[in-house]
Design an enzyme around this catalytic site. Structure first.
Site, PDB file in Angstrom:
ATOM      1  N   GLU A 179       0.659  -1.224   0.043  1.00  0.00           N
ATOM      2  CA  GLU A 179       0.146  -0.083  -0.034  1.00  0.00           C
ATOM      3  C   GLU A 179       0.748   1.435  -0.090  1.00  0.00           C
ATOM      4  OE1 GLU A 179      -3.231   2.544  -0.021  1.00  0.00           O
ATOM      5  OE2 GLU A 179      -3.175   0.414  -0.361  1.00  0.00           O
ATOM      6  N   GLU A 180       1.891   1.374   0.605  1.00  0.00           N
ATOM      7  CA  GLU A 180       2.625   2.470   0.897  1.00  0.00           C
ATOM      8  C   GLU A 180       3.994   2.657   0.136  1.00  0.00           C
ATOM      9  OE1 GLU A 180       0.684   4.524   1.953  1.00  0.00           O
ATOM     10  OE2 GLU A 180      -0.692   3.668   3.443  1.00  0.00           O
ATOM     11  N   SER A 575     -10.616  10.532   0.556  1.00  0.00           N
ATOM     12  CA  SER A 575      -9.260  10.089   1.329  1.00  0.00           C
ATOM     13  C   SER A 575      -8.718  11.280   2.022  1.00  0.00           C
ATOM     14  CB  SER A 575      -8.512   9.354   0.339  1.00  0.00           C
ATOM     15  OG  SER A 575      -7.644   8.367   1.089  1.00  0.00           O
ATOM     16  N   ASP A 650     -14.164  -0.635   3.730  1.00  0.00           N
ATOM     17  CA  ASP A 650     -12.964  -0.126   3.346  1.00  0.00           C
ATOM     18  C   ASP A 650     -11.865  -0.734   4.142  1.00  0.00           C
ATOM     19  OD1 ASP A 650     -10.838   1.776   2.701  1.00  0.00           O
ATOM     20  OD2 ASP A 650     -12.021   3.580   2.601  1.00  0.00           O
ATOM     21  N   HIS A 682     -12.421   1.403  -0.512  1.00  0.00           N
ATOM     22  CA  HIS A 682     -12.071   2.782  -0.579  1.00  0.00           C
ATOM     23  C   HIS A 682     -12.200   3.343  -1.979  1.00  0.00           C
ATOM     24  CE1 HIS A 682      -9.473   5.863   1.084  1.00  0.00           C
ATOM     25  NE2 HIS A 682      -8.836   5.859  -0.132  1.00  0.00           N
TER      26      HIS A 682
END
Length: 706
Positions: A179-180, A575, A650, A682
């Protein structure tokens, strides 16, 4: 499309002109271009082959019926924000003597030397399948274990690891890496029969339950989600020799850091060495580590304030040297490094940045890359010699340009767009002296602003309180001002929204609202990407402050110019933009009167370690920053009309964020409205739900702002 946009138009994907082919690349022998494309302009894509010489086009695979997918595949699509269906990816064996093509799915499909694609027995349920460089084997993960399987389909899969259980896997990247840090895979092939892989142990990370309550049956999925300041997964790097099945763990500086990139590079003597990029927990130090016979050698040791941005630019070259990129000057630039990491020469420099490396053509000794050398609002395709020297621009002036390079270095496929031009793909000869065809259009959309009855937004500048120039985009109504103003905000780091790009023109929500009489503003505040590290660093340890100040300053400037009605200002975003929507209303209730907030982070202590700690530190060492950056702290300051939108499942920004905000607003006796989609994550995907959402958003602003 009708002359006036409808809610159905606003909710439909892909946007007009945004159905351009994706994953554009070349076949291994450079004779053809491959891409994924839905010929009907929809989302269900097929794999195509376009012959470079003749231009003949053939569908290799797809589209077929959209097959069901596993929960793991569904979540991987969330990591990459993928909407497209049908054939979603493909890959070629890198060093095979004959072309070997692999298409993943519920069962992997294989084509060897041009044969018809066939199902590969034993690959059912394979996660992150990867071809060996010689194209003879496939590696994949199933039930948390790493397997290899011959592509001839004559033998059963061979299990290389054991001991997996809930919270312990081999060969998969952990959530934070995916994800990051954009690392979606967890295993890597060498050319000599070795596999590097990750062992991820997150058994100590408390399971976070997500309950599906919108269907006929209750379904509970659990995630090991590390919240800011809490324990991360324990990730180790291992190598297994397929000849002996011997596996060994490789030493890393600290178990609490992040393994963000792994690759096999030439060692200069015909072999390969494994290299890994490791970032410490604070994300202020990056090490590039090479492993020879299992022993670590630190090639690069960079320390950077206020944080390290991880890139995909590093490339190992045949002679053992390597290409490296760094933000040590404040802007990302390229250098050529020797075997031991020492700098041979700097390739780029200046107050602009290398946006990404396209490829290296070692035969001609040139690096191809994209840059902001012309403007932060544009992206050029450029190249420079590995010996340094003058940079050559290959793309046309203005707009956004990206490219892929053929293996033989003779061709580029260049993807280009601008505010006034929908995406096109052009075949470009890298050396016009060797080919009579210098440029040939392979794909051009028939969409245009004129045919769609749209006006491209106006790009203009604003000034921050400290005098910093900010870039914005304005969507204007047809009538004279002052107009009610809507701010379409993102505001967060690692993103840039204001660009000379077609995607800005076909932001149909902004265009629809402008047609309804609103002035719509997009502004890239301090803290966002594309302008160097110093520009990003303004929000360090103080999210939700400087970004609001910049958005407010732009609103005031529009009011001073007579374009915006200062008494009728709204804001919307998703977001980080959802967080910014609410924070703008809480910090500047005098200015922002109406907001629509999608999937907002209500308190950074409820978001993940990798993202949050990079920018904010931990709740333990930055208690004041977390407190002031929390929507919960300021909930009692809400004065305007607020609509909260959130997906019930989400897995990125949990619905818990909106639930906590509702609790704080209730305690403060503040009114709010809620639109919840129980079975959305999300990124909303359901067409009927998207249309319902867009109607609700438009009505909300009309009711409270007009």
């Amino acid at each position: 499309m009708a002359e006036r946009l409808t809610i159905s138009d606003v909710a439909t994907y892909p946007r007009p002109g945004m159905d351009a082919p994706g994953l554009v690349g070349f076949s291994p022998d450079s004779s053809a271009v491959n891409w994924l494309h839905a010929e009907d302009g929809g989302l269900v894509r097929s794999l195509w082959r376009i012959d470079v010489e003749s231009g003949e086009r053939t569908v290799i695979a797809g589209p077929g019926a959209d097959a069901p997918m596993s929960r793991e595949e569904e979540l991987l699509r969330e990591r990459t924000r993928t909407r497209e269906l049908g054939v979603s990816s493909y890959s070629w064996a890198r060093d095979s003597n004959v072309p070997v093509l692999m298409i993943p799915g519920l069962i992997v499909r294989i084509s060897v030397d041009g044969e018809t694609l066939r199902d590969l027995p034993g690959s059912e349920g394979a996660l992150t399948p990867t071809l060996s460089p010689d194209g003879t084997q496939l590696s994949f993960v199933r039930a948390g274990e790493l397997f290899v399987l011959g592509v001839d389909g004559q033998s059963a899969p061979r299990q290389l690891t054991s001991g997996s259980e809930d919270g312990l896997t081999h060969g998969l990247a952990d959530y934070i890496a995916q994800e990051e840090f954009g690392q979606l895979r967890g295993h890597w092939w060498s050319t000599d029969g070795r596999l590097a892989y990750l062992r991820v142990d997150e058994r100590h990370v408390a399971p976070y339950p997500i309950i599906h309550q919108g269907g006929n049956e209750v379904d509970v999925e659990t995630h090991r989600y590390p919240f800011a300041g809490d324990d991360n997964a324990h990730v180790s790097l291992r190598v297994v020799d397929l000849g002996s099945d011997d596996a060994r763990e490789l030493p890393l500086p600290d178990e609490d850091g992040y393994i963000v990139r792994v690759a096999w590079w030439p060692d200069g003597d015909g072999g390969q060495r494994l290299v890994a990029q490791w970032v410490d927990r604070q994300q202020k130090r990056l090490q590039l580590i090479a492993f020879q016979e299992g022993s670590p050698q630190v090639l690069i040791d960079e320390r950077q304030e206020p944080w390290i941005n991880v890139a995909d630019d590093a490339r190992g070259l045949k002679d053992g040297t390597f290409l490296w990129s760094s933000e040590a000057t404040g802007f990302r630039h390229l250098s050529l490094r020797d075997f031991d990491g020492s700098e041979i020469c700097r390739l780029t420099d200046g107050d602009w940045l290398v946006d990404g490396v396209i490829d290296v053509d070692e035969d001609s000794g040139r690096v191809y890359f994209t840059s902001t050398r012309g403007s932060a609002l544009e992206r050029r395709v450029e190249r420079v010699s590995l010996n340094g020297g003058e940079i050559e621009t290959l793309s046309e002036p203005g707009g956004l340009h990206g490219a892929s390079l053929s293996r033989d270095g003779k061709w580029l496929t260049m993807l280009s767009s601008s505010l006034n031009s929908a995406p096109t793909i052009t075949l470009v000869a890298t050396d016009s002296r060797t080919d009579s065809v210098v440029r040939r259009t392979l794909y051009a959309s028939d969409a245009s602003a004129e045919s769609l009855a749209l006006n491209a937004p106006e790009l203009r500048t604003f000034s921050a309180a400290d005098g910093t120039t900010l870039y914005g985009a304005l969507y204007r109504p047809e009538t004279d001002g002052p107009h009610p103003l809507l701010v379409a905000v993102y505001g967060g780091p690692h993103a840039q929204t204001v660009l000379d790009a077609w995607g800005l023109t076909v932001d149909l929500r902004a265009q629809y609202l402008a047609q309804q009489g609103y002035l719509v503003l997009k502004l890239d505040n301090r803290g966002m990407a594309g302008r160097g590290l110093a520009f990003e660093a303004h929000l360090h340890r103080q999210m939700g402050t400087i970004e609001v100040d910049d958005q407010a300053a732009a609103v005031q400037q529009l009011a001073d110019e007579g374009l915006a009605d200062i008494e009728r200002v709204g804001v919307y975003g998703w977001s980080y933009g959802g967080y910014m929507t609410v924070m703008s209303m809480l910090r500047r209730p005098d200015l922002f009167k109406v907001g629509v907030s999608g999937a907002p982070v209500s308190d950074w202590d409820g978001y993940d370690t990798g993202y949050t700690e990079r920018y904010m530190g931990t709740p333990q060492n930055n208690a004041e920053g977390y407190r002031e950056g929390s929507l919960l702290t300021h909930a009692d300051k809400l004065r305007g009309q607020l609509l909260l939108i959130h997906g019930g499942v989400d897995e990125n920004v949990h619905f818990r964020h909106t639930a906590r905000l509702i609790t704080a607003l209730t305690a403060a006796d503040r009114d709010y409205d809620l639109l919840m989609f129980p079975e959305e994550r999300h990124m909303p995907r359901d067409q009927a739900g998207l249309e319902y959402q867009e109607r609700r958003v438009a009505r909300y602003f009309d009711r409270h702002l007009k």
